[in-house]
Structures are given as C-alpha cells and as structure tokens.
Design an enzyme around this catalytic site. Sequence first.
Site, mmCIF file in Angstrom:
data_model
loop_
_atom_site.group_PDB
_atom_site.id
_atom_site.type_symbol
_atom_site.label_atom_id
_atom_site.label_comp_id
_atom_site.label_asym_id
_atom_site.label_seq_id
_atom_site.Cartn_x
_atom_site.Cartn_y
_atom_site.Cartn_z
ATOM 1 N N VAL A 61 50.269 5.366 41.683
ATOM 2 C CA VAL A 61 49.131 5.159 42.583
ATOM 3 C C VAL A 61 49.016 6.321 43.564
ATOM 4 O O VAL A 61 47.929 6.871 43.791
ATOM 5 C CB VAL A 61 49.253 3.807 43.320
ATOM 6 C CG1 VAL A 61 48.167 3.669 44.375
ATOM 7 C CG2 VAL A 61 49.167 2.653 42.329
ATOM 8 N N CYS A 62 50.141 6.726 44.142
ATOM 9 C CA CYS A 62 50.130 7.828 45.110
ATOM 10 C C CYS A 62 49.659 9.127 44.475
ATOM 11 O O CYS A 62 48.975 9.933 45.113
ATOM 12 C CB CYS A 62 51.521 8.016 45.715
ATOM 13 S SG CYS A 62 52.106 6.599 46.663
ATOM 14 N N THR A 63 50.007 9.336 43.219
ATOM 15 C CA THR A 63 49.571 10.542 42.506
ATOM 16 C C THR A 63 48.045 10.598 42.464
ATOM 17 O O THR A 63 47.435 11.647 42.728
ATOM 18 C CB THR A 63 50.163 10.562 41.090
ATOM 19 O OG1 THR A 63 51.591 10.600 41.187
ATOM 20 C CG2 THR A 63 49.684 11.768 40.302
#
Length: 219
Positions: free
Chosen positions: A44-46
């Site tokens: 998700v952070c990517t």
Amino acid sequence: MGLRINDTAPDFTAETTQGTINFHEWLGDSWGVFVSHPKNFTPVCTTELGTMAGLADEFAKRGAKLIGISVDPVSDHARWKDDIKTATGFNVEYPLIGDKDLKVAKLYDMLPAGAGESSEGRTPADNATVRSVYVIGPDKKIKLVLTYPMTTGRNFDEILRAIDSIQLTAKHQVATPANWKQGDDVIITAAVSNEDATKRFGSYETILPYLRKTKQPQA
C-alpha cells in the site's frame, strides 16, 4: 499526549535520501505535507509514495513541500524508490527520511516511548500506527492530521482538497461545507455580521441563522 491541530510540528534533524535535514529549516516559509510509513517494501505504501510523486506539481502549485518517512534505514530507501518507479511509473524526487532508531516516529507520538530503539526485527504490524499525514503551515503549526489503517490507501485528492480549504479559509473569514471543492460556495463564519457580509461578499444566502452561504472569494 498526541499532537493536535495548531500545535507546533516538532522539529528534528534526520538523515534522508537527500542528505541530513533540519525539518523546520527545510520547510522554510513553505507549507509541508509529511507522510509516514510503517515499513519499506509494503504494497500500500509503495502505491502511496508513487501517487504523491505523480502529484508533486499540484502540491507545488499550493506552495507545499513533500516529505516522507519510513521506519527503516535510508540505505533501504534507494531500492524502495526503484520499486515505486516500477509499480507506479513515478520517480520519488522528494526526500524520504530514514528512522531506523524510531526517534521521529516517537517524537510525533506515532509509536510509544517503549517501542525500542531500532527498526531492526520490527514488522509492519509492529509499526502499524506510523500511518499519519500531517499538513503543516509556514508558521510550523499543524493544520491537519489524518491517520489511516495499513490496508487503506490514502486519498491524495482529498489531501489536496483539504489544503485548498485550509489556505482559502486562512485568508478569508469563511469555512467550507462538506464535500466542498474549488469553485463551490463557501460558508460565512459567525465572526462576520450580516452587514459586514454584504460589504465583503455582496449577496449571500441565509439557510439558517447560523448558516450563510456565498460564492467562493477570489484569491
């Protein structure tokens, strides 16, 4: 005690992908969007860091600098930036802070004091609360805090919309209603009398004695 709106954003010195920075010095007279992440190489952070990179020009139009932080060493960030480019098509050109000793996460109360002193061996779940967005004004005051669960990607259109509202309402005595976006009608604040409202805004609509709407003022 957690940070609140209108608190001064804590200052710090940290290593980043663009060298050592002092946060308040780096921010200067700009607005800032400070986005935190629990771990490198998380899916998700990517997507979030790439999306934010793709919107860099939109943030710049609003005078806002971007900065990210992950609870990992800076040495890992370069490899992660390659993954972000592969996944999203965007280069991360804003600084990414390395927080391997957890100092910044603790300073911003995203992790408790007893969380330890190293990111080594910690899983994303251990750092699940390092998922906040801070919008910081040129006065170094916190204007907005949003905290997301790890499984819910952030909506950067909403962050841009919120900055538009914060900047507009800082300049004029107005507020923005639910789902407001640029160009929509705004609310005249209670501090403005009816007489003053006519002088300032021209015509306006009284929906309730405490709810008066008018056209969005020009910048």
